[in-house]
Scaffold this motif. Structure first.
Motif, PDB file in Angstrom:
ATOM      1  N   VAL A 138      -8.215   1.507 -16.993  1.00  0.00           N
ATOM      2  CA  VAL A 138      -8.515   1.213 -18.288  1.00  0.00           C
ATOM      3  C   VAL A 138      -9.002  -0.252 -18.341  1.00  0.00           C
ATOM      4  CG1 VAL A 138      -7.370   0.666 -20.747  1.00  0.00           C
ATOM      5  CG2 VAL A 138      -6.924   2.891 -19.671  1.00  0.00           C
ATOM      6  N   LEU A 139      -8.344  -1.192 -17.924  1.00  0.00           N
ATOM      7  CA  LEU A 139      -8.657  -2.504 -17.872  1.00  0.00           C
ATOM      8  C   LEU A 139     -10.003  -2.958 -17.258  1.00  0.00           C
ATOM      9  CD1 LEU A 139      -7.493  -5.335 -18.764  1.00  0.00           C
ATOM     10  CD2 LEU A 139      -6.509  -5.703 -16.750  1.00  0.00           C
ATOM     11  N   VAL A 140     -10.241  -2.403 -16.333  1.00  0.00           N
ATOM     12  CA  VAL A 140     -11.458  -2.583 -15.315  1.00  0.00           C
ATOM     13  C   VAL A 140     -12.676  -1.962 -16.234  1.00  0.00           C
ATOM     14  CG1 VAL A 140     -12.919  -2.016 -13.271  1.00  0.00           C
ATOM     15  CG2 VAL A 140     -10.537  -2.828 -13.279  1.00  0.00           C
ATOM     16  N   ALA A 141     -12.524  -0.691 -16.737  1.00  0.00           N
ATOM     17  CA  ALA A 141     -13.630   0.013 -17.535  1.00  0.00           C
ATOM     18  C   ALA A 141     -13.993  -0.945 -18.734  1.00  0.00           C
ATOM     19  CB  ALA A 141     -13.011   1.309 -17.922  1.00  0.00           C
ATOM     20  N   ALA A 143     -13.289  -4.070 -19.204  1.00  0.00           N
ATOM     21  CA  ALA A 143     -14.104  -5.395 -19.119  1.00  0.00           C
ATOM     22  C   ALA A 143     -15.549  -5.162 -18.460  1.00  0.00           C
ATOM     23  CB  ALA A 143     -13.295  -6.012 -17.744  1.00  0.00           C
ATOM     24  N   LEU A 144     -15.681  -4.061 -17.673  1.00  0.00           N
ATOM     25  CA  LEU A 144     -17.079  -3.773 -17.471  1.00  0.00           C
ATOM     26  C   LEU A 144     -18.009  -3.377 -18.691  1.00  0.00           C
ATOM     27  CD1 LEU A 144     -16.804  -1.515 -14.095  1.00  0.00           C
ATOM     28  CD2 LEU A 144     -17.596  -3.898 -14.500  1.00  0.00           C
ATOM     29  N   ALA A 145     -17.522  -2.693 -19.754  1.00  0.00           N
ATOM     30  CA  ALA A 145     -18.053  -2.377 -20.981  1.00  0.00           C
ATOM     31  C   ALA A 145     -18.429  -3.629 -21.662  1.00  0.00           C
ATOM     32  CB  ALA A 145     -17.461  -1.301 -21.564  1.00  0.00           C
ATOM     33  N   CYS A 146     -17.429  -4.746 -21.601  1.00  0.00           N
ATOM     34  CA  CYS A 146     -17.772  -5.821 -22.565  1.00  0.00           C
ATOM     35  C   CYS A 146     -18.665  -6.398 -21.943  1.00  0.00           C
ATOM     36  CB  CYS A 146     -16.333  -6.710 -22.352  1.00  0.00           C
ATOM     37  SG  CYS A 146     -14.957  -6.089 -23.430  1.00  0.00           S
ATOM     38  N   LEU A 168     -12.224  -9.228 -23.803  1.00  0.00           N
ATOM     39  CA  LEU A 168     -10.967  -8.931 -23.578  1.00  0.00           C
ATOM     40  C   LEU A 168     -10.158 -10.212 -23.647  1.00  0.00           C
ATOM     41  CD1 LEU A 168     -10.999  -6.668 -20.590  1.00  0.00           C
ATOM     42  CD2 LEU A 168     -10.122  -6.059 -22.685  1.00  0.00           C
ATOM     43  N   VAL A 169      -8.905 -10.085 -24.220  1.00  0.00           N
ATOM     44  CA  VAL A 169      -8.085 -11.317 -24.545  1.00  0.00           C
ATOM     45  C   VAL A 169      -6.853 -11.430 -24.089  1.00  0.00           C
ATOM     46  CG1 VAL A 169      -7.215 -13.027 -26.632  1.00  0.00           C
ATOM     47  CG2 VAL A 169      -9.526 -12.058 -26.611  1.00  0.00           C
ATOM     48  N   THR A 170      -6.298 -12.181 -23.355  1.00  0.00           N
ATOM     49  CA  THR A 170      -4.607 -12.252 -22.948  1.00  0.00           C
ATOM     50  C   THR A 170      -3.760 -13.172 -23.843  1.00  0.00           C
ATOM     51  OG1 THR A 170      -5.000 -13.933 -21.412  1.00  0.00           O
ATOM     52  CG2 THR A 170      -5.481 -11.571 -20.558  1.00  0.00           C
ATOM     53  N   ILE A 195      -3.828   2.022 -24.764  1.00  0.00           N
ATOM     54  CA  ILE A 195      -5.278   2.767 -24.632  1.00  0.00           C
ATOM     55  C   ILE A 195      -4.904   3.610 -23.285  1.00  0.00           C
ATOM     56  CG2 ILE A 195      -7.571   2.815 -23.875  1.00  0.00           C
ATOM     57  CD1 ILE A 195      -7.841   0.082 -25.296  1.00  0.00           C
ATOM     58  N   GLU A 196      -5.021   4.985 -23.398  1.00  0.00           N
ATOM     59  CA  GLU A 196      -4.837   5.789 -22.157  1.00  0.00           C
ATOM     60  C   GLU A 196      -6.036   6.250 -21.364  1.00  0.00           C
ATOM     61  OE1 GLU A 196      -3.498   9.312 -24.305  1.00  0.00           O
ATOM     62  OE2 GLU A 196      -1.616   8.268 -24.799  1.00  0.00           O
ATOM     63  N   HIS A 197      -7.146   5.957 -22.025  1.00  0.00           N
ATOM     64  CA  HIS A 197      -8.360   6.455 -21.197  1.00  0.00           C
ATOM     65  C   HIS A 197      -9.912   5.701 -21.750  1.00  0.00           C
ATOM     66  CE1 HIS A 197     -11.041   8.492 -18.870  1.00  0.00           C
ATOM     67  NE2 HIS A 197     -11.755   8.928 -19.698  1.00  0.00           N
ATOM     68  N   VAL A 198     -10.511   5.220 -21.124  1.00  0.00           N
ATOM     69  CA  VAL A 198     -11.845   4.740 -21.471  1.00  0.00           C
ATOM     70  C   VAL A 198     -13.094   5.492 -20.855  1.00  0.00           C
ATOM     71  CG1 VAL A 198     -13.479   2.611 -21.536  1.00  0.00           C
ATOM     72  CG2 VAL A 198     -10.912   2.118 -21.654  1.00  0.00           C
TER      73      VAL A 198
END
Length: 307
Positions: A138-141, A143-146, A168-170, A195-198
């Motif tokens: 989820v996180l990688v997808a 980040a790539l979309a951003c 994305l913000v931490t 988020i379960e799926h992107v």
């Protein structure tokens, strides 16, 4: 200088001077131009993609390759990578990879840097409540979309929603996605661990101008709700002083006239709000809700009876 050392030095030059010419490489390495070109060919065989451009303004530059060749990092870059690997345990699915990558890094760095890595690793963490963690996929997808500005469909515990992602913000090792839902004029904040799926959609939605400060939007959203009670108090001191005392993810400080400001936050528990405001030890007047005054008086009476 040995051949291996010279080629490592050449890699460093290619990283820091993209477009450097063969004569310049040769001069910096104190070798002939023919030797420099031969070293470039050997680095290509090792997996480094080195593009060459002809002409007076041409030269060599490192490009993206199909594999991951060895990287050249200085001491500060190694420390930064090590710290990043330690925080990667907050991403579900990357815990083992982070540990093994840090072990490999420690094994190959010069001995004089290992003390620094050991010091960074020798950090204790207080146990805390278990919490959901952002999933790797989820996180990688996201980040790539951003990065690509590509719309995505995210599935949470409720129905799927299509959004135009921004950043994305931490916050306290938790990840949040700032995105605008399709057809909306408002940017919203989504907890990535929910988020379960992107799913990338291969398109871009029309969205309003993104927030100038995504982190500030996340902080304000966390402070304001959704909560059962919206709290506003007038503080009889400067906004700068209050900002030093208050975590922006807990409350928002709004500048006022002279030496006054307003504190706004949300809560489900007005008793907690009363205790927190008392802890700040500030001169305040409650604007809303009026029932908070009763909780403050009750807390004051309890303190007087106990102490």
């Amino acid at each position: 200088m040995s051949t291996a050392s010279r080629r490592l030095e050449m890699l460093a030059l290619l990283q820091t001077h993209p477009g450097i010419s063969a004569p310049s490489l040769a001069a910096r390495l104190a070798v002939t131009e023919r030797t420099a070109r031969r070293d470039v060919a050997q680095l290509r065989e090792l997996g480094y993609r080195i593009d060459a451009e002809a002409g007076p303004a041409g030269g060599y530059r490192l490009a993206h390759g199909r594999t991951m060749p060895p990287l050249l990092l200085d001491a500060d870059e190694v420390a930064a990578v090590a710290l990043g690997l330690r925080t990667a345990v907050a991403v579900e699915g990357l815990e083992t990879a982070a540990v093994t990558a840090l072990a490999k890094l420690t094994q190959v760095v010069p001995s004089r840097w290992q003390t620094r890595l050991a010091a960074l690793a020798d950090v204790q963490t207080l146990p805390g409540p278990s919490r959901r963690r952002a999933g790797r996929d989820v996180l990688v997808a996201a980040a790539l979309a951003c990065r690509a500005g590509e719309a995505i469909r995210i599935r949470r515990h409720d129905k799927p929603v299509e959004v135009q992602p921004h950043r994305l913000v931490t916050v306290r090792r938790r990840w949040y996605l700032v995105a605008c839902p399709r057809g909306s004029a408002e940017w919203k904040v989504y907890a990535v661990d929910r988020i379960e799926h992107v799913q990338p959609l291969g398109t871009r939605f029309t969205a309003p101008e993104p927030p100038a400060d995504a982190a500030a939007l996340v902080a304000d959203t966390l402070a304001q709700g959704p909560w059962r009670h919206r709290v506003r108090v007038r503080v009889h001191t400067s906004a700068d002083l209050v900002s030093e005392l208050v975590d922006p993810t807990v409350a928002t400080v709004v500048e006022g006239d002279d030496d006054e400001c307003e504190l706004r936050f949300g809560t489900d528990d007005l008793d907690w709000a009363a205790r927190w405001l008392a802890y700040l030890n500030l001169d305040i007047d409650v604007i809303e809700p009026a029932s908070l005054n009763d909780r403050l008086r009750a807390f004051g009476n309890w303190l007087a009876e106990r102490h």
